[in-house]
Write an enzyme that holds these catalytic residues in place. Structure first.
Site, short mmCIF file in Angstrom:
data_model
loop_
_atom_site.label_atom_id
_atom_site.label_comp_id
_atom_site.label_asym_id
_atom_site.label_seq_id
_atom_site.Cartn_x
_atom_site.Cartn_y
_atom_site.Cartn_z
N LYS A 90 -13.25 -12.11 -13.93
CA LYS A 90 -13.24 -11.36 -12.69
C LYS A 90 -12.13 -11.92 -11.81
O LYS A 90 -12.16 -13.08 -11.40
CB LYS A 90 -14.59 -11.47 -11.98
CG LYS A 90 -14.67 -10.59 -10.74
CD LYS A 90 -16.04 -10.71 -10.08
CE LYS A 90 -17.10 -10.01 -10.90
NZ LYS A 90 -18.41 -10.00 -10.19
N GLY B 225 11.36 10.70 -3.39
CA GLY B 225 11.82 11.26 -2.12
C GLY B 225 11.10 10.68 -0.92
O GLY B 225 11.70 10.52 0.16
N PRO C 180 22.81 8.13 -11.55
CA PRO C 180 22.14 7.63 -12.75
C PRO C 180 22.28 6.11 -12.87
O PRO C 180 23.14 5.50 -12.23
CB PRO C 180 22.92 8.32 -13.88
CG PRO C 180 24.32 8.40 -13.32
CD PRO C 180 24.19 8.55 -11.82
N ASP D 123 15.65 3.77 -4.88
CA ASP D 123 15.39 4.71 -3.78
C ASP D 123 16.05 4.24 -2.49
O ASP D 123 16.56 5.04 -1.70
CB ASP D 123 13.89 4.88 -3.56
CG ASP D 123 13.19 5.52 -4.75
OD1 ASP D 123 13.82 6.35 -5.43
OD2 ASP D 123 12.01 5.17 -5.01
#
Length: 308
Positions: A27, A41, A184, A254
């Protein structure tokens, strides 16, 4: 001020937590989770907001997780249009192991979207005021591969500059219409040009093949620790990333796209556009989990890159 619209095909909720040590059959005690809105986006919109800019994020959103995603967007003060879907929005899990300083990213698949929901998503893009449209990330199951081509056609009809950060057949179809900026990595570039491998030395030539076919105006190839290259018909810029001790690469691409798009919208010179983008992408590696880049890190790294 130029208007920026971001389109996220497959949004998510990123759940971030830490554990003392990763071990099987035990756990594991996790820290209190931190929830952040995610997906290509949406991440771009978050970074633009962090850097003092504005954008409109458009994305599909479904069920209770979709409602929570919208709450997270509101919490960050982001402008958005959420297209309601029947299927729930996915969640991702990011776990940081404190003993090894390693991060584990569990990405869940998106859920199927209907043709009508896709059409509503495209309508939202078509009806939005935009000088720049950033289409980023993977597609949802059920999305037709020509949806990206449809986005390219919408951008062309609106006179908006399309920044494309996706891959595969969908990207090829968009390039048949033409985009403004293509981002890319080396692997994605090799797939586009039908070669098994692309080296740093051949990037310029291959990018200009794509430009020469009229498929885009500029190519920005992300090169990881080597920064990024921007290739246009007449110019090539290579910006090497400053040396940092990174924590996570999550959202670095991003952040690169966000920084470049914001700088483009401010009509900065192309070399500075790339420098600012690399500063943003590098800054993202200093943040744990899905926090993305911090404005103070971007400012400091940009000064190092430009020597000012």
């Amino acid at each position: 001020m130029a208007k920026i619209v971001t389109l996220t095909f497959n949004p998510c909720i990123d759940k971030n937590t830490t554990i003392p040590s990763l071990a099987p059959e035990k756990k594991l005690r996790c820290s209190s989770p931190v929830f952040e809105p995610g997906g290509g986006g949406i991440n771009v919109a978050r970074v633009i907001k962090c850097l003092g800019g504005d954008s409109l994020a458009i994305f599909p959103s479904g069920a209770h997780t979709g409602s929570f995603l919208q709450q997270l967007m509101k919490r960050e003060g982001l402008s958005f249009i959420a297209v309601e879907t029947a299927a729930y929005t996915r969640e991702n899990l990011i776990v940081f192991d404190e003993s090894t300083r390693l991060q584990y990213r569990f990405g869940m698949p998106g859920n199927k979207i209907t043709d009508q929901e896709c059409r509503t998503l495209l309508d939202a893009v078509e009806n939005a005021e935009a000088d720049y449209i950033v289409a980023s990330g993977s597609l949802l199951p059920g999305m037709p591969v020509d949806i990206v081509r449809n986005v390219a056609q919408i951008a062309k009809a609106k006179g908006a500059k399309l920044v494309m950060d996706t891959s595969g057949e969908a990207l090829r179809m968009a390039l048949d219409v033409g985009v403004y900026l293509l981002k890319p990595n080396l692997g994605e570039l090799s797939s586009l040009v039908g070669q098994e491998e692309v080296s740093h030395e051949t990037v310029d030539h291959l990018a200009r093949e794509i430009i020469g076919r009229g498929q885009c105006e500029m190519v920005v190839v992300s090169l990881g620790a080597q920064g990024a290259k921007m290739i246009t018909k007449d110019e090539v810029f290579h910006v090497i990333a400053p040396l940092v001790i990174g924590v996570s690469t999550l959202g670095a691409g991003d952040s690169l796209v966000a920084g470049m798009t914001l700088a483009l919208s401010q009509k900065k010179p192309l070399k500075e556009v790339l420098q600012f983008g690399v500063a943003c992408g590098t800054a993202a590696t200093l943040s744990q989990g899905s926090e993305l880049c911090r404005a103070e890190d971007v400012k400091r790294l940009f000064k190092i890159i430009t020597g000012n």
